[in-house]
Motif scaffolding. Structure first.
Motif, short mmCIF file in Angstrom:
data_model
loop_
_atom_site.label_atom_id
_atom_site.label_comp_id
_atom_site.label_asym_id
_atom_site.label_seq_id
_atom_site.Cartn_x
_atom_site.Cartn_y
_atom_site.Cartn_z
N ASN A 254 -11.23 3.08 -5.43
CA ASN A 254 -10.91 2.86 -4.01
C ASN A 254 -9.57 2.15 -3.86
OD1 ASN A 254 -13.37 3.98 -3.29
ND2 ASN A 254 -14.37 2.02 -2.91
N THR A 255 -9.37 1.10 -4.64
CA THR A 255 -8.15 0.29 -4.48
C THR A 255 -6.94 1.01 -5.05
OG1 THR A 255 -9.58 -1.67 -4.70
CG2 THR A 255 -7.20 -2.02 -4.75
N ALA A 256 -7.11 1.72 -6.15
CA ALA A 256 -6.00 2.51 -6.69
C ALA A 256 -5.54 3.54 -5.68
CB ALA A 256 -6.42 3.18 -8.00
N ARG A 257 -6.48 4.23 -5.07
CA ARG A 257 -6.11 5.23 -4.06
C ARG A 257 -5.39 4.57 -2.89
NH1 ARG A 257 -8.95 6.17 0.60
NH2 ARG A 257 -8.54 8.13 1.73
N ALA A 258 -5.91 3.43 -2.41
CA ALA A 258 -5.28 2.75 -1.28
C ALA A 258 -3.85 2.33 -1.61
CB ALA A 258 -6.12 1.54 -0.88
N LEU A 259 -3.64 1.83 -2.81
CA LEU A 259 -2.28 1.42 -3.21
C LEU A 259 -1.35 2.62 -3.30
CD1 LEU A 259 -3.23 -1.22 -5.91
CD2 LEU A 259 -1.99 -1.70 -3.80
N LEU A 260 -1.85 3.75 -3.80
CA LEU A 260 -1.03 4.95 -3.90
C LEU A 260 -0.69 5.50 -2.51
CD1 LEU A 260 -2.76 6.71 -6.92
CD2 LEU A 260 -0.46 5.72 -6.87
N GLN A 261 -1.57 5.28 -1.56
CA GLN A 261 -1.31 5.73 -0.19
C GLN A 261 -0.40 4.77 0.58
OE1 GLN A 261 -5.34 6.33 1.35
NE2 GLN A 261 -5.01 8.55 1.23
N HIS A 262 -0.20 3.58 0.03
CA HIS A 262 0.62 2.56 0.69
C HIS A 262 1.65 2.03 -0.32
CE1 HIS A 262 -3.09 2.74 3.08
NE2 HIS A 262 -2.33 2.39 4.11
N PRO A 263 2.67 2.83 -0.61
CA PRO A 263 3.63 2.46 -1.67
C PRO A 263 4.35 1.14 -1.41
CG PRO A 263 4.38 4.38 -0.40
CD PRO A 263 2.95 4.15 -0.03
N LYS A 264 4.55 0.75 -0.15
CA LYS A 264 5.21 -0.53 0.12
C LYS A 264 4.31 -1.69 -0.31
CE LYS A 264 8.19 0.98 3.93
NZ LYS A 264 8.56 0.79 5.36
N MET A 265 3.01 -1.54 -0.10
CA MET A 265 2.07 -2.57 -0.55
C MET A 265 2.06 -2.64 -2.07
SD MET A 265 0.69 -4.10 2.04
CE MET A 265 0.88 -3.84 3.80
N LEU A 266 2.05 -1.48 -2.70
CA LEU A 266 2.06 -1.43 -4.17
C LEU A 266 3.33 -2.08 -4.71
CD1 LEU A 266 1.01 -0.55 -6.92
CD2 LEU A 266 1.92 1.74 -6.46
N ALA A 267 4.48 -1.78 -4.08
CA ALA A 267 5.75 -2.35 -4.54
C ALA A 267 5.74 -3.86 -4.39
CB ALA A 267 6.90 -1.74 -3.76
N ALA A 268 5.15 -4.36 -3.30
CA ALA A 268 5.10 -5.80 -3.08
C ALA A 268 4.28 -6.50 -4.15
CB ALA A 268 4.52 -6.10 -1.69
N VAL A 269 3.17 -5.89 -4.55
CA VAL A 269 2.32 -6.48 -5.59
C VAL A 269 3.02 -6.42 -6.94
CG1 VAL A 269 0.13 -6.28 -6.82
CG2 VAL A 269 0.20 -5.89 -4.36
N ARG A 270 3.66 -5.30 -7.24
CA ARG A 270 4.32 -5.15 -8.53
C ARG A 270 5.55 -6.03 -8.66
NH1 ARG A 270 5.55 0.75 -10.06
NH2 ARG A 270 6.07 -0.34 -11.98
N ASP A 271 6.11 -6.44 -7.53
CA ASP A 271 7.30 -7.30 -7.54
C ASP A 271 7.03 -8.59 -8.30
OD1 ASP A 271 9.98 -8.23 -6.52
OD2 ASP A 271 8.69 -9.71 -5.54
N GLY A 272 5.87 -9.20 -8.02
CA GLY A 272 5.45 -10.37 -8.78
C GLY A 272 6.28 -11.62 -8.56
N GLY A 273 7.16 -11.60 -7.57
CA GLY A 273 7.98 -12.77 -7.33
C GLY A 273 7.22 -13.89 -6.64
N GLU A 274 7.90 -15.02 -6.47
CA GLU A 274 7.27 -16.16 -5.82
C GLU A 274 6.89 -15.80 -4.39
OE1 GLU A 274 8.25 -20.87 -4.74
OE2 GLU A 274 9.66 -19.66 -5.95
N GLY A 275 5.66 -16.05 -4.06
CA GLY A 275 5.16 -15.75 -2.72
C GLY A 275 4.72 -14.32 -2.54
N ALA A 276 4.93 -13.46 -3.54
CA ALA A 276 4.51 -12.06 -3.43
C ALA A 276 3.00 -11.95 -3.57
CB ALA A 276 5.20 -11.22 -4.51
N PRO A 277 2.39 -10.95 -2.94
CA PRO A 277 0.95 -10.75 -3.14
C PRO A 277 0.67 -10.41 -4.60
CG PRO A 277 1.93 -8.88 -1.99
CD PRO A 277 2.98 -9.95 -2.05
N THR A 278 -0.49 -10.77 -5.07
CA THR A 278 -0.88 -10.58 -6.45
C THR A 278 -1.86 -9.41 -6.58
OG1 THR A 278 -2.78 -12.05 -6.29
CG2 THR A 278 -0.65 -13.06 -6.83
N TRP A 279 -2.13 -9.04 -7.83
CA TRP A 279 -3.16 -8.02 -8.06
C TRP A 279 -4.51 -8.50 -7.54
CZ3 TRP A 279 -1.59 -3.37 -8.78
CH2 TRP A 279 -0.40 -3.11 -9.45
#
Length: 418
Positions: A254-279
Motif C-alpha cells: 500500500n505504501t510503496a504504491r502511494a509513494l510511487l503515485q506521489h513522486p514529490k512525497m517520495l523525493a522529500a523522504v529520500r532527501d533525508g535532510g534536516e527536517g525532511a520527512p522520514t521513512w
C-alpha cells in the motif's frame, strides 16, 4: 432491532475509499450487512471506532453472539475464521489478559528493534534475487518482495521453516479472501483442518527438539504455574503466523504504491535532510491513508449499551471500519490526500485500539520501514507498471499484485562504476 433496519452491504469487491465516503455520510455507527446476509453494526469514524474497540461491554468472545452460539451462523460462513478460534484473538476479559501476557514479551520494543539488522539483510537478499527484467517486463513486487520479507521474518522468529507458511499459503488466503459464488464453503473447513493439523505436528516436533525460538518459548511459557494448553498453543501459533505476515504485506505494498503515485512525497523522504520527512513518517501516513485492515470484525455486546447515540442490544455484533476511520474528515484535513508531512499522520488506529491492540504492530512498522528504504535505495527509478487490482476482502485492504518496472539497479556494476 438491528435485523429490522436497512443495512449497508459491505462488499469485498467495493472500492474502500468510496465505501468510506458512503459510511461517513450515514453516521458514526451504522447498520451493515456482512457476507451471507449477517447483520452487524460498524463504527465509521476515529472516535467511535476507538470507543467500540475499547468498550468494556464489547467482547471478542463469540460465546456472547447468540446467532453463532445457537447455530444460525454456519461453520462454513465466509468470515468464520475471523470470529472463532485463535484463542487470544477471540478471548475476552481475564482469559484474554492471561493469554496475551504469556506471549507479549517477544513483541516489546527492545526485542523488535534488535531484529532491524536481520530484517535489512533479508530485504537485501530478496532485492538481490529480483529478476533482471527488460524495460517492458513488469515485476510483481508483492509476490517477490513484500510477501516473502515478513514471512521469512516471522518464520525465523518462530523457529519454523518458510515452508510452514508457503505450504499453507492458499489455506491462509482462503480464510480472508472470498471465493466465487460456486464455492459451497466446504473449502473453508478443509483450510482450517489443514492449518491446524500442520501446526499441531510442528508443535510436537518442537516439543521433542526445543530450540531458542518463540515457538519453544510458547510451549514452555508459564506465568505463576499457568501455561498454554494444546489448543491454545495451536491457535496462538496460527494467530502469530497469519497476523505476522498479512498486515505487513499490505502495509508494504500500500505504501510503496502511494509513494510511487506521489513522486514529490517520495523525493522529500529520500532527501533525508534536516527536517525532511522520514521513512517512518511515510509508514505512518501509509497506515493512516491505506490501512491494511479494512474492517475489524467482530465484537459482541454483553449488555445493552449506547454508543454515538445508538442503542446496541445485548448480543449484537459490532465491527469497526479501520479504513474509514483513517479517512475521518473530523480528524484529518483533506483526509483522502497522501501527505507524509501531515501533522496527524500518526493519529490512526490501523492496528486497532484497546485490549486487542495488535501485538505485532512494532514489528510490522519496522518491516515496512526497512522494506521501503531498502527498495527505493536499490531502485531509485522504480515506477508502477499498471494500476494494481485490489484485494477482494472484508478484513484486509491491499492489492493482489504490485506490478512495477524496476529501472536500473543501484548495486549493478555499471552503476557502481559511474
Amino acid at each position: 432491532m438491528l435485523t429490522h433496519r436497512p443495512r449497508f452491504p459491505l462488499d469485498p469487491q467495493a472500492d474502500p475509499t468510496e465505501e468510506a465516503r458512503q459510511l461517513h455520510a450515514m453516521g458514526s455507527l451504522v447498520p451493515v450487512e456482512l457476507p451471507g446476509g449477517v447483520a452487524a453494526w460498524t463504527a465509521t469514524d476515529h472516535a467511535t471506532a476507538q470507543e467500540v474497540l475499547g468498550h468494556p461491554a464489547l467482547t471478542k468472545d463469540p460465546e456472547h453472539w447468540p446467532a453463532l452460539r445457537d447455530g444460525q451462523i454456519p461453520d462454513d460462513w465466509e468470515l468464520i475464521a475471523l470470529v472463532r478460534g485463535a484463542a487470544m484473538l477471540h478471548a475476552g476479559g481475564d482469559n484474554h489478559r492471561r493469554l496475551r501476557k504469556l506471549v507479549s514479551s517477544a513483541f516489546n520494543r527492545a526485542p523488535v528493534e534488535a531484529l532491524r539488522p536481520r530484517v535489512a539483510e533479508i530485504a537485501d537478499e530478496l532485492l538481490d534475487a529480483l529478476p533482471s527484467a527488460g524495460p517492458g517486463e513488469p515485476v510483481d513486487l508483492r509476490e517477490l518482495f513484500a510477501y516473502p520479507l515478513p514471512v521469512r521474518v516471522i518464520c525465523e522468529l518462530l523457529g519454523v521453516p518458510d515452508s510452514a507458511v508457503s505450504e499453507l499459503r492458499h489455506h491462509f488466503d482462503r480464510l480472508v479472501i472470498p471465493q466465487d459464488a460456486a464455492s459451497d464453503g466446504a473449502d473453508i473447513r478443509v483450510a482450517m483442518a489443514n492449518i491446524y493439523g500442520s501446526l499441531t505436528a510442528l508443535i510436537e516436533i518442537k516439543r521433542a527438539n526445543p530450540q531458542d525460538d518463540l515457538t519453544t518459548e510458547l510451549i514452555q511459557a508459564r506465568d505463576h504455574g499457568d501455561r498454554l494448553n494444546d489448543q491454545e498453543l495451536v491457535e496462538t501459533l496460527f494467530l502469530i503466523l497469519i497476523s505476522g505476515h498479512e498486515t505487513a504485506i499490505n502495509a508494504i505494498t500500500n505504501t510503496a504504491r502511494a509513494l510511487l503515485q506521489h513522486p514529490k512525497m517520495l523525493a522529500a523522504v529520500r532527501d533525508g535532510g534536516e527536517g525532511a520527512p522520514t521513512w517512518a513518517d511515510a509508514v505512518e501516513e501509509g497506515l493512516r491513508r491505506w490501512a491494511p485492515v479494512r474492517h475489524a470484525v467482530l465484537r459482541y455486546a454483553t449488555e445493552d449499551i449506547d454508543i454515538a447515540g445508538v442503542r446496541i442490544a445485548k448480543g449484537d455484533p459490532v465491527a469497526a471500519s479501520l479504513f474509514a476511520a483513517g479517512l475521518d474528515p473530523s480528524r484529518h484535513e483533506n483526509p483522502e490526500a497522501f501527505d507524509v508531512t501531515r501533522p496527524t499522520r500518526r493519529d490512526h488506529i490501523a492496528f486497532a485500539h484497546g485490549a486487542h491492540f495488535c501485538l505485532g504492530s512494532r514489528l510490522a512498522k519496522l518491516e515496512t520501514e526497512v522494506a521501503l528504504s531498502s527498495l527505493f535505495a536499490r531502485y531509485p527509478n522504480l515506477t508502477l507498471a499498471s494500476e494494481p487490482d485490489r484485494l477482494a476482502s472484508i478484513s484486509l485492504q491491499g492489492f493482489s499484485a504490485l506490478p512495477v518496472h524496476l529501472g536500473p539497479d543501484n548495486h549493478s556494476p555499471s552503476n557502481q562504476s559511474q
